[in-house]
Design a protein around this motif. Structure first.
Motif, short mmCIF file in Angstrom:
data_model
loop_
_atom_site.label_atom_id
_atom_site.label_comp_id
_atom_site.label_asym_id
_atom_site.label_seq_id
_atom_site.Cartn_x
_atom_site.Cartn_y
_atom_site.Cartn_z
N THR A 15 0.83 -1.21 0.00
CA THR A 15 0.00 0.00 0.00
C THR A 15 0.87 1.27 0.00
N CYS A 16 1.92 1.29 0.81
CA CYS A 16 2.81 2.46 0.85
C CYS A 16 3.55 2.66 -0.47
N THR A 17 3.98 1.57 -1.09
CA THR A 17 4.63 1.66 -2.40
C THR A 17 3.67 2.27 -3.41
N SER A 18 2.41 1.86 -3.33
CA SER A 18 1.38 2.34 -4.24
C SER A 18 1.05 3.81 -3.97
N CYS A 19 1.01 4.20 -2.70
CA CYS A 19 0.67 5.58 -2.34
C CYS A 19 1.80 6.53 -2.75
N ALA A 20 3.06 6.14 -2.53
CA ALA A 20 4.19 6.95 -2.98
C ALA A 20 4.09 7.20 -4.48
N ASP A 21 3.75 6.17 -5.20
CA ASP A 21 3.66 6.26 -6.67
C ASP A 21 2.46 7.09 -7.11
N ALA A 22 1.34 6.96 -6.45
CA ALA A 22 0.14 7.75 -6.79
C ALA A 22 0.38 9.23 -6.47
N LYS B 46 -0.30 18.23 -7.90
CA LYS B 46 0.35 18.99 -6.83
C LYS B 46 1.38 18.14 -6.08
N VAL B 47 2.22 17.45 -6.83
CA VAL B 47 3.23 16.57 -6.22
C VAL B 47 4.11 17.36 -5.23
N LYS B 48 4.35 18.61 -5.53
CA LYS B 48 5.16 19.48 -4.66
C LYS B 48 4.65 19.49 -3.20
N ASP B 49 3.32 19.39 -3.02
CA ASP B 49 2.75 19.38 -1.67
C ASP B 49 2.84 18.01 -1.01
N ILE C 169 5.52 11.29 0.22
CA ILE C 169 6.23 10.31 -0.61
C ILE C 169 7.44 9.75 0.14
N ARG C 170 8.19 10.65 0.76
CA ARG C 170 9.38 10.23 1.48
C ARG C 170 9.03 9.23 2.61
N LEU C 171 8.02 9.58 3.41
CA LEU C 171 7.62 8.69 4.49
C LEU C 171 7.06 7.37 3.94
N ASN C 172 6.32 7.45 2.85
CA ASN C 172 5.80 6.22 2.22
C ASN C 172 6.94 5.29 1.79
N LEU C 173 7.99 5.86 1.20
CA LEU C 173 9.12 5.03 0.75
C LEU C 173 9.82 4.37 1.94
N ASP C 174 10.06 5.16 2.98
CA ASP C 174 10.69 4.60 4.18
C ASP C 174 9.81 3.53 4.82
N CYS C 175 8.52 3.84 4.94
CA CYS C 175 7.60 2.91 5.60
C CYS C 175 7.46 1.61 4.80
N ALA C 176 7.41 1.71 3.47
CA ALA C 176 7.34 0.51 2.63
C ALA C 176 8.56 -0.38 2.89
N ASP C 177 9.74 0.23 2.94
CA ASP C 177 10.97 -0.55 3.17
C ASP C 177 10.95 -1.22 4.55
N ILE C 178 10.55 -0.47 5.56
CA ILE C 178 10.56 -1.02 6.92
C ILE C 178 9.51 -2.13 7.08
N CYS C 179 8.30 -1.91 6.55
CA CYS C 179 7.27 -2.96 6.63
C CYS C 179 7.72 -4.23 5.90
N ASN C 180 8.31 -4.03 4.74
CA ASN C 180 8.82 -5.15 3.95
C ASN C 180 9.73 -6.06 4.75
#
Lengths: 133, 133, 133, 133
Positions: B34-41, B47-50, B55-66
């Motif tokens: 889900t976090c990998t998908s949310c980072a990508d979405a 408004k990716v800038k916001d 995205i950063r937390l999603n990438l970290d969280c995906a790695d840690i959950c994995n």
């Protein structure tokens, strides 16, 4: 590894990258490779039965070093609490895995090299954690 | 996911696998996806800038959950200290990422779903940690 | 797993997500967990010496399924060639690992469950690859 | 990185480790770190909107390099078909990501460094694949 050059060109860093941070990233990636290699070498040993605990810790430690290296690499936004937790967890993983490897250091050269890599990575994580405060 | 059947057939487990453990494994793998998908979405939003912190937390969280999912899956040998540390770290990662996602829940359905998944995974990690004592 | 809901809310997808794609993502994450579990269960068996090839393939297959699941999850931008290559590589990994697991299916229930999971994931990757043309 | 010493002490290798293999392992781990760093630096750029394709390819390439490095590191048992597939996939990932990074090389130093790292890793994977026949 080009962690230094990459971080120097990061828009949020303005050339400020402590040596402790760079060293931590490099030790994490290097230790991840070494632990993956030690798990595999242990699996090929005749007495693999005596090395199952070592293999298990190597697999866990490789995974943790891998993603700690990724997380510490990321400098966009703010994630200090997560980073500190992971640096602590990675230091613990490296201590446990390094100590177990050292028990087999006399018989297996790969365990000796890996044990030393784990202890080096443990120190690099602790040092990076201190510098971040 | 077949975490239950796999652990039931593990030679060290003799059918003893707490529901908390199984649920934790399943939530970790699911939250990683889900976090990998949310980072990508988020990356595809106008408004990716916001959403860079998200995205950063999603990438970290995906790695840690994995890797928490991997580490909790492993039942051979003993690695309690590492497992507790990772369950704690993963609960923190899920709290931080879930809270950030929830800030964007009204505008982005993917952030709402992901925020809820993170909070569910946080609880599953905490529960598994308690059951392990 | 919530791959379906997440992809439905992706700004680039507009609700268009083939069932083959969703099934592939879910099988990849599930197979990654099953292979990690089978490698670990094999390591705990008395006759681990007879299972080293199975463990090795399980570790490789877990890694490949893991990142194939990540790559297929990502829908932002365009990466068709890489995705096709990974779907092919993952199908091969699942075939090799599944066949090896099935050789031990009579003795070890975890190998039987894992072999079936690998073959299911192989088919899901092949089907997703076909639907992508 | 200590890939050379580790492989020299592997019970199945008897000191036989081609330079191509060692170089491939080192480039894969190094490129995984560089791509993770470039994705993160792109995310912090003011014009992140112009870099979403670059970020996406960087994330995929980091994942593929990461596990190709792991798979090539493992020397126990036999897994030639899987290894060849992954070396091919990794070379493709590095070509696509490196080419995209090079499109932004004039504006972003991190993209230039990363583009060069990707092309170096592509060559190392191709060379390792040829030596394995």
């Amino acid at each position: 590894m080009q962690a230094q050059q990459m971080i120097s060109s990061h828009p949020s860093m303005r050339g400020e990258a402590s040596d402790a941070l760079i060293r931590c990233i490099e030790e994490c990636y290097s230790c991840a490779q070494t632990c993956t290699s030690c798990a595999d070498a242990c699996l090929a040993e005749d007495k693999v039965k005596d090395l199952t605990q070592c293999i298990r810790l190597n697999l866990d430690c490789a995974d943790i070093c891998n993603i700690t290296g990724r997380i510490v690499t990321r400098r966009t936004g703010s994630d200090e609490e997560m980073m500190h937790r992971m640096l602590d967890s990675c230091a613990v993983a490296c201590r446990l895995c390094g100590d177990e490897c050292m028990r087999h250091a006399a018989q297996h050269e790969h365990c000796r090299i890996c044990g030393e890599a784990c202890h080096r990575c443990m120190q690099a994580c602790q040092e990076a954690g201190r510098k971040m405060h």
